[in-house]
Motif scaffolding. Structure first.
Motif, PDB file in Angstrom:
ATOM      1  N   LEU A  43      54.181  46.816  32.338  1.00  0.00           N
ATOM      2  CA  LEU A  43      54.026  45.367  32.367  1.00  0.00           C
ATOM      3  C   LEU A  43      53.744  44.840  33.764  1.00  0.00           C
ATOM      4  N   ARG A  44      54.533  45.273  34.735  1.00  0.00           N
ATOM      5  CA  ARG A  44      54.376  44.724  36.084  1.00  0.00           C
ATOM      6  C   ARG A  44      52.984  45.011  36.638  1.00  0.00           C
ATOM      7  N   ALA A  45      52.510  46.238  36.460  1.00  0.00           N
ATOM      8  CA  ALA A  45      51.194  46.610  36.978  1.00  0.00           C
ATOM      9  C   ALA A  45      50.096  45.782  36.316  1.00  0.00           C
ATOM     10  N   GLN A  46      50.216  45.555  35.023  1.00  0.00           N
ATOM     11  CA  GLN A  46      49.183  44.783  34.325  1.00  0.00           C
ATOM     12  C   GLN A  46      49.246  43.303  34.700  1.00  0.00           C
ATOM     13  N   ALA A  47      50.457  42.790  34.922  1.00  0.00           N
ATOM     14  CA  ALA A  47      50.583  41.392  35.349  1.00  0.00           C
ATOM     15  C   ALA A  47      49.956  41.210  36.729  1.00  0.00           C
ATOM     16  N   ILE A  48      50.199  42.153  37.633  1.00  0.00           N
ATOM     17  CA  ILE A  48      49.603  42.077  38.971  1.00  0.00           C
ATOM     18  C   ILE A  48      48.080  42.218  38.884  1.00  0.00           C
ATOM     19  N   ALA A  49      47.609  43.072  37.971  1.00  0.00           N
ATOM     20  CA  ALA A  49      46.166  43.212  37.773  1.00  0.00           C
ATOM     21  C   ALA A  49      45.562  41.899  37.279  1.00  0.00           C
ATOM     22  N   ALA A  50      46.289  41.182  36.398  1.00  0.00           N
ATOM     23  CA  ALA A  50      45.809  39.891  35.898  1.00  0.00           C
ATOM     24  C   ALA A  50      45.733  38.878  37.031  1.00  0.00           C
ATOM     25  N   LEU A  51      46.717  38.897  37.940  1.00  0.00           N
ATOM     26  CA  LEU A  51      46.699  38.003  39.102  1.00  0.00           C
ATOM     27  C   LEU A  51      45.544  38.343  40.037  1.00  0.00           C
ATOM     28  N   ASP A 107      47.376  38.134  47.800  1.00  0.00           N
ATOM     29  CA  ASP A 107      48.674  38.805  47.862  1.00  0.00           C
ATOM     30  C   ASP A 107      49.378  38.762  46.498  1.00  0.00           C
ATOM     31  N   PRO A 108      48.763  39.343  45.455  1.00  0.00           N
ATOM     32  CA  PRO A 108      49.292  39.214  44.093  1.00  0.00           C
ATOM     33  C   PRO A 108      50.698  39.782  43.916  1.00  0.00           C
ATOM     34  N   GLU A 109      51.045  40.837  44.671  1.00  0.00           N
ATOM     35  CA  GLU A 109      52.392  41.398  44.547  1.00  0.00           C
ATOM     36  C   GLU A 109      53.450  40.370  44.956  1.00  0.00           C
ATOM     37  N   LYS A 110      53.136  39.605  46.010  1.00  0.00           N
ATOM     38  CA  LYS A 110      54.071  38.572  46.460  1.00  0.00           C
ATOM     39  C   LYS A 110      54.111  37.413  45.469  1.00  0.00           C
ATOM     40  N   ARG A 111      52.936  36.979  44.994  1.00  0.00           N
ATOM     41  CA  ARG A 111      52.878  35.843  44.065  1.00  0.00           C
ATOM     42  C   ARG A 111      53.525  36.183  42.724  1.00  0.00           C
ATOM     43  N   TYR A 112      53.503  37.426  42.362  1.00  0.00           N
ATOM     44  CA  TYR A 112      54.142  37.863  41.119  1.00  0.00           C
ATOM     45  C   TYR A 112      55.597  37.384  41.058  1.00  0.00           C
ATOM     46  N   ALA A 113      56.278  37.381  42.175  1.00  0.00           N
ATOM     47  CA  ALA A 113      57.700  37.030  42.218  1.00  0.00           C
ATOM     48  C   ALA A 113      57.949  35.547  42.517  1.00  0.00           C
ATOM     49  N   ALA A 114      56.879  34.753  42.633  1.00  0.00           N
ATOM     50  CA  ALA A 114      57.044  33.346  42.996  1.00  0.00           C
ATOM     51  C   ALA A 114      57.383  32.498  41.771  1.00  0.00           C
TER      52      ALA A 114
END
Length: 324
Positions: A132-140, A147-154
């Protein structure tokens, strides 16, 4: 030899009314429109013309005070009005997605945005939890979030309006829907961000062969991004045409007035012409067949007859007794 493909979305003679304390509001009356696979269509008109109600009816998310009184809705050959709630919930987000006007209001304020994308993937794409996390970051990444990894947690409040809109696009497109409905997706954004958002949506639609219904009051946006335009006034579809034809040769008086009121780079502010009058009160029992007739300078007694649907050229239809 096979015939033409059926439309992806077919809205036919759709009518919607709202029950209010002050009476019934006939918000949509006999609305019809179609979208083909991969086509970008604009639904335009003044505020209050019924654009968002049309979108909510297609998605089957109308207010509890509203009811569909007649007409049909078909998507991919499926009868949306006959589907049960569970079937609709499965369809929405997977095949049929929507972006709402206010992304901050649409996003959950107390849930990280990456988790919200994961919710969509988990519900509609059956993605394994460990992926899930990898696909969510890929969507971002796909919607060009820096910086999608950082925005993932925002959280939503930590992001700008344009960033929140990109998050909404990522959520809407996570499961690769066949149709995206975008309801005034650039409201409240600056001009540069508006262009970036709409460029992104068009690019993704073309790359995926996805149809898009863009709801807007801005004919300039429709001209730049859409193949066809459907013009609404007071719950009626008054004209439908390929974009270039509508802008160069509008046949309904209302369409012509909308175009005259639209700013252009080659036009001075003094050249803009406001549309006289106001939308009629849709609670009236004596609404005329043409709801634009009381604002129209081409009115004659003939306009009291039921509205015609005149095909004036290929894919160009106008609901008017006296087209231009």
């Amino acid at each position: 030899m096979s015939g033409p493909q059926p439309p992806l979305l077919a809205v036919s003679a759709l009518s919607v009314e709202f029950r209010t304390r002050s009476g019934k509001v006939r918000a949509l009356d006999n609305v019809s429109l179609t979208l083909r696979k991969g086509e970008l269509v604009a639904l335009v008109g003044e505020s209050g013309s019924g654009k968002s109600v049309t979108a909510f009816a297609i998605m089957r998310v109308l207010d509890p005070a509203a009811r569909i009184t007649s007409g049909s809705l078909h998507f991919g050959g499926m009868d949306l009005l006959a589907m049960k709630d569970a079937e609709l919930a499965e369809l929405r987000g997977r095949e049929l997605s929507m972006i709402f006007q206010n992304p901050r209001a649409a996003l959950n304020p107390i849930r990280r945005v990456g988790r919200q994308i994961e919710d969509v993937l988990l519900r509609h794409a059956a993605v394994p939890r460990q992926a899930l996390r990898a696909q969510a970051i890929a969507a971002l990444t796909q919607v060009r979030i820096p910086d999608p990894e950082k925005r993932y947690a925002a959280y939503p409040h930590e992001l700008s309006g344009g960033m929140c809109q990109r998050i909404m696009i990522a959520m809407a497109l996570a499961c690769r829907p066949a149709l995206l409905i975008a309801d005034e997706p650039t409201t409240g954004l600056d001009v540069t961000t508006q262009a970036a958002i709409l460029d992104l949506m068009r690019e993704l639609a073309h790359a995926r062969g996805m149809a898009m219904l863009l709801i807007t009051h801005d004919l300039g946006l429709a001209a730049e991004y859409c193949d066809r335009v459907v013009v609404m006034h007071a719950g009626h579809v008054v004209e439908t045409a390929p974009t270039s034809r509508l802008l160069s040769l509008p046949r309904h008086p209302y369409s012509a007035k909308l175009i005259a009121a639209t700013p252009r780079v080659d036009r001075r502010l003094d050249d803009l012409a406001a549309i006289a009058g106001n939308l009629p009160d849709l609670r009236r029992a004596d609404l005329p067949p043409c709801r634009f007739s009381e604002r129209c300078d081409r009115y004659t007694p003939t306009c009291a007859a039921p509205l015609p649907s005149n095909t004036v050229a290929a894919e160009h239809a106008v609901a008017c007794h006296h087209p231009l």
